[in-house]
Design an enzyme around this catalytic site. Structure first.
Site, PDB file in Angstrom:
ATOM      1  N   GLY A  11      -1.725 -95.955  17.276  1.00 39.93           N
ATOM      2  CA  GLY A  11      -0.796 -95.955  16.892  1.00 39.93           C
ATOM      3  C   GLY A  11       0.483 -96.710  17.863  1.00 39.93           C
ATOM      4  O   GLY A  11       1.250 -96.777  17.933  1.00 39.93           O
ATOM      5  N   SER A  12       0.406 -97.390  19.380  1.00 46.82           N
ATOM      6  CA  SER A  12       1.099 -97.504  20.225  1.00 46.82           C
ATOM      7  C   SER A  12       1.360 -98.252  19.813  1.00 46.82           C
ATOM      8  O   SER A  12       2.702 -99.223  20.355  1.00 46.82           O
ATOM      9  CB  SER A  12       0.130 -97.618  21.403  1.00 46.82           C
ATOM     10  OG  SER A  12      -0.996 -97.919  21.679  1.00 46.82           O
TER      11      SER A  12
ATOM     12  N   MET B 298      -9.776-101.170  13.088  1.00 44.29           N
ATOM     13  CA  MET B 298     -11.228-101.441  12.923  1.00 44.29           C
ATOM     14  C   MET B 298     -11.878-102.048  11.370  1.00 44.29           C
ATOM     15  O   MET B 298     -12.470-101.813  11.946  1.00 44.29           O
ATOM     16  CB  MET B 298     -11.525-100.398  14.150  1.00 44.29           C
ATOM     17  CG  MET B 298     -10.434-100.367  14.771  1.00 44.29           C
ATOM     18  SD  MET B 298     -10.140-102.276  16.283  1.00 44.29           S
ATOM     19  CE  MET B 298      -9.901-101.441  17.929  1.00 44.29           C
TER      20      MET B 298
ATOM     21  N   ASN C  13      -3.419-110.151  13.587  1.00 42.62           N
ATOM     22  CA  ASN C  13      -3.832-109.008  14.045  1.00 42.62           C
ATOM     23  C   ASN C  13      -3.475-108.842  15.855  1.00 42.62           C
ATOM     24  O   ASN C  13      -2.867-110.305  16.130  1.00 42.62           O
ATOM     25  CB  ASN C  13      -4.826-109.367  13.985  1.00 42.62           C
ATOM     26  CG  ASN C  13      -5.832-108.325  14.663  1.00 42.62           C
ATOM     27  OD1 ASN C  13      -5.744-107.003  14.968  1.00 42.62           O
ATOM     28  ND2 ASN C  13      -7.115-108.990  15.587  1.00 42.62           N
TER      29      ASN C  13
ATOM     30  N   HIS D  37      -5.302-108.830  19.544  1.00 42.71           N
ATOM     31  CA  HIS D  37      -6.422-108.193  19.944  1.00 42.71           C
ATOM     32  C   HIS D  37      -6.191-108.111  21.773  1.00 42.71           C
ATOM     33  O   HIS D  37      -5.654-109.163  22.457  1.00 42.71           O
ATOM     34  CB  HIS D  37      -7.138-110.047  19.936  1.00 42.71           C
ATOM     35  CG  HIS D  37      -8.848-109.232  20.291  1.00 42.71           C
ATOM     36  ND1 HIS D  37      -9.663-108.965  19.631  1.00 42.71           N
ATOM     37  CD2 HIS D  37      -9.282-110.089  21.298  1.00 42.71           C
ATOM     38  CE1 HIS D  37     -10.909-108.291  20.538  1.00 42.71           C
ATOM     39  NE2 HIS D  37     -10.702-109.470  21.562  1.00 42.71           N
TER      40      HIS D  37
END
Ligand code: GAR
Length: 214
Positions: A13-14, A91, A108, A110
């Site tokens: 959760g950073s 994920m 998202n 990535h």
């Protein structure tokens, strides 16, 4: 009225923390309506609670199918009138139920310069490939994995003495800067998607001179 974010996580959760911090210090004019984890023990849940944000666990292992899991996500997000869904280290692949329920409204992040190195462990993939530059991509989620229209990218050099871990750490710094900025761009509106391209009209007169804006 500030837009409402629903943030989906699976772990540390950073990136969630970076979004929390950006809403707190005014870089991002948005409210985090809910943080949903598909893993009961995700450390990111504690970050949300510490910030006073509602949390929910929707454990994918308790659903009989992917679409039933997706429908449960949609129900909880819609119940909270979420405008934009942000995957932050989430994920799980999302299917058509949720993608169709939030058209061009799921982002998202990535950890590579897509379309290079989609999928899992992107930083290690880049390191093993021997690229000299990698980075981060924020993109819209479509039915194809890590392939939707790109909102924002930032490049990160790969150094000779890097390991996958040191490269991942350098990319993560850029992730934390990039994700709130990309969310702000999307929430600001005025953009279009032309083919695969996320485009915005110029925000200031150019006098025929194009300024470089990543
Ligand atoms: C981040 O590096 C994010 O880019 C990556 O997982 C990490 C989550 O960290 N996401 C993916 O690889 C998605 N394909 P965080 O939980 O500390 O934000």
């Amino acid at each position: 009225m500030p837009k409402r974010l629903g943030i989906l996580i699976s772990g540390r959760g950073s990136n969630l923390q970076a979004i929390i911090d950006a809403t707190a210090d005014g870089r991002l004019d948005a409210v985090i309506a809910v943080v949903i984890s598909n893993r009961p023990g995700a450390p990111g849940l504690e970050r949300a609670r510490a910030a006073g944000v509602e949390t929910l666990v929707i454990d994918h292992t308790t659903f009989s199918s992917r679409s039933a899991f997706d429908r449960a996500l949609v129900a909880e997000l819609e119940r909270r009138h979420v405008n934009l869904v942000c995957l932050a280290g989430f994920m799980r692949l999302l299917g058509s139920e949720i993608i169709d329920a939030f058209p061009n409204a799921i982002l998202n992040i990535h950890p590579s310069l897509l379309p290079a190195f989609p999928g899992l462990d992107a930083q290690r993939q880049a390191w093993e490939h021997g690229v000299r530059v990698s980075g981060v991509t924020v993109h819209f989620v479509t039915k194809d994995l890590d392939a939707g229209p790109i909102v924002l990218q930032a490049a990160v050099p790969v150094r000779d003495d890097d390991t996958p871990e040191t490269l991942a750490a350098r990319i993560l710094v850029e992730e934390h800067r990039t994700y709130p900025e990309a969310i702000a761009r999307v929430l600001a509106g005025g953009w279009r998607i032309e083919g695969r391209r996320f485009t915005r009209p110029p925000t200031h007169p150019t006098n025929g001179v194009r300024s470089f804006d990543t």
